[in-house]
Design an enzyme around this catalytic site. Structure first.
Site, mmCIF file in Angstrom:
data_model
loop_
_atom_site.group_PDB
_atom_site.id
_atom_site.type_symbol
_atom_site.label_atom_id
_atom_site.label_comp_id
_atom_site.label_asym_id
_atom_site.label_seq_id
_atom_site.Cartn_x
_atom_site.Cartn_y
_atom_site.Cartn_z
ATOM 1 N N ASP A 37 0.835 -1.210 0.000
ATOM 2 C CA ASP A 37 0.000 0.000 0.000
ATOM 3 C C ASP A 37 0.867 1.257 0.000
ATOM 4 O OD1 ASP A 37 -2.291 1.486 0.015
ATOM 5 O OD2 ASP A 37 -2.826 1.081 2.096
ATOM 6 N N ASN A 85 -10.686 -2.659 -6.279
ATOM 7 C CA ASN A 85 -9.819 -1.775 -7.085
ATOM 8 C C ASN A 85 -10.400 -1.444 -8.467
ATOM 9 O OD1 ASN A 85 -6.695 -3.106 -5.743
ATOM 10 N ND2 ASN A 85 -7.823 -1.275 -5.155
HETATM 11 C C1 FPP Z 1 -1.717 0.034 -3.464
HETATM 12 O O1 FPP Z 1 -1.257 1.381 -3.428
HETATM 13 C C2 FPP Z 1 -1.160 -0.717 -4.578
HETATM 14 C C3 FPP Z 1 -1.880 -1.389 -5.546
HETATM 15 C C4 FPP Z 1 -3.348 -1.418 -5.538
HETATM 16 C C5 FPP Z 1 -1.247 -2.085 -6.651
HETATM 17 C C6 FPP Z 1 0.073 -2.766 -6.395
HETATM 18 C C7 FPP Z 1 0.691 -3.084 -7.689
HETATM 19 C C8 FPP Z 1 2.014 -3.080 -7.970
HETATM 20 C C9 FPP Z 1 3.083 -2.796 -6.998
HETATM 21 C C10 FPP Z 1 2.432 -3.323 -9.390
HETATM 22 C C11 FPP Z 1 2.795 -4.654 -9.864
HETATM 23 C C12 FPP Z 1 2.690 -5.784 -8.967
HETATM 24 C C13 FPP Z 1 3.078 -7.053 -9.276
HETATM 25 C C14 FPP Z 1 2.873 -8.105 -8.270
HETATM 26 C C15 FPP Z 1 3.672 -7.439 -10.553
HETATM 27 P P1 FPP Z 1 -2.351 2.544 -3.593
HETATM 28 O O2 FPP Z 1 -2.495 2.849 -5.032
HETATM 29 O O3 FPP Z 1 -3.620 2.136 -2.919
HETATM 30 O O4 FPP Z 1 -1.654 3.718 -2.829
HETATM 31 P P2 FPP Z 1 -2.403 4.911 -2.031
HETATM 32 O O5 FPP Z 1 -3.133 4.260 -0.897
HETATM 33 O O6 FPP Z 1 -1.269 5.759 -1.569
HETATM 34 O O7 FPP Z 1 -3.309 5.608 -2.979
#
Ligand code: FPP
Length: 263
Positions: A37, A85
């Site tokens: 996250d 998501n």
């Molecule tokens: C959460 O941060 C992250 C995600 C929903 C996506 C995670 C994906 C990756 C790291 C890319 C690729 C992964 C793999 C396994 C190949 P957020 O967007 O919710 O952050 P925020 O809470 O600060 O908005």
């Protein structure tokens, strides 16, 4: 500037190796689940679009996978895309799906070289065709690897998974293939998408949030939780080792009392 960067990364390396030495190899969690996250907030803090945060998060995925395999962890499960998501702006969803395709394709050779198997949990049939294809190819191409399993939770939600298991069990009971009295924890676990995967002993969530967000609710019943304020793109090997050290300093009582554990 170049010298300074080299110096800093050399220091990082020494620091992470020092922390690594403190880890008790005989008390490792077999399975670590991670809620990655903070990509969006990390990007904002760097004055960049959210997608830049996701792209930068791939480096942390690589670091953690490498560190876990080197230590001898059996399973790592990453919450990469939840059913919730889909409600994000379309551009972000499309970018994430594209990033997944690129990352899986790019990393297959490295996974094979390191003897790491790729698996997925979640309703992957609903992923865009290209993402689904890349994922199936990744799973197929790494299926004989035995050192560690990297599980991607994609279009995953725990409530969805528990409902699916309940429906499958109810169907078997109503068709007479299963008796009501045969339903126990083990049978229920065998109807979840994590069938044959041991429950995680450690859950890590980055970015300062302290919630489960519909992730592995059944499987995390006895897990130790490690919450860190670090945003996912800044989560490196040293951070990962710190999480394991914190786990190793906990007393896992499973409902018993301290003296019973020690005897
Ligand atoms: C959460 O941060 C992250 C995600 C929903 C996506 C995670 C994906 C990756 C790291 C890319 C690729 C992964 C793999 C396994 C190949 P957020 O967007 O919710 O952050 P925020 O809470 O600060 O908005």
């Amino acid at each position: 500037m170049q010298f300074y960067c080299l110096y800093v990364s050399y220091l990082d390396l020494i620091m992470s190796d020092t922390i690594k030495l403190k880890i008790d190899k005989n008390n490792l969690p077999k399975h670590i689940a991670i809620i990655m996250d903070g990509n969006g907030r990390w990007a904002k803090a760097h004055g960049k679009p959210r997608v830049f945060g996701h792209k930068s998060g791939v480096k942390s995925v690589r670091e953690v996978t490498e560190a876990a395999a080197e230590l001898g962890i059996d399973y790592i499960t990453l919450y990469a895309f939840s059913t919730e998501n889909w409600n994000r702006p379309t551009t972000e969803v499309v970018a994430l799906m594209t990033l997944l395709v690129e990352t899986i394709r790019k990393e297959i050779d490295t996974l094979n070289k390191n003897n790491i198997k790729l698996l997925a949990i979640g309703d992957i049939s609903k992923l865009p065709a290209k993402t689904h294809k890349a994922l199936i190819e990744g799973i197929e191409n790494t299926k004989n690897n035995t050192r560690m399993t990297l599980v991607l939770a994609l279009n995953y939600s725990s409530k969805w998974e528990i409902l699916e298991a309940t429906k499958k069990i109810a169907q078997k009971v109503s068709s007479g293939d299963l008796k009501l009295e045969d339903i126990d924890e083990s049978l229920f676990s065998h109807h979840l998408s994590t069938v044959n995967i041991p429950d995680p002993e450690l859950l890590i969530r980055t970015s300062g949030e302290s919630r489960l967000s519909n992730f592995l609710l059944w499987q995390l019943a006895y897990a130790e939780f490690y919450f860190t304020p670090i945003y996912w793109p800044d989560f490196d090997k040293a951070q990962f080792y710190n999480a394991i050290l914190s786990y190793q300093n906990r007393e896992r009582r499973f409902g018993m009392i301290s003296e019973q554990i020690k005897s």
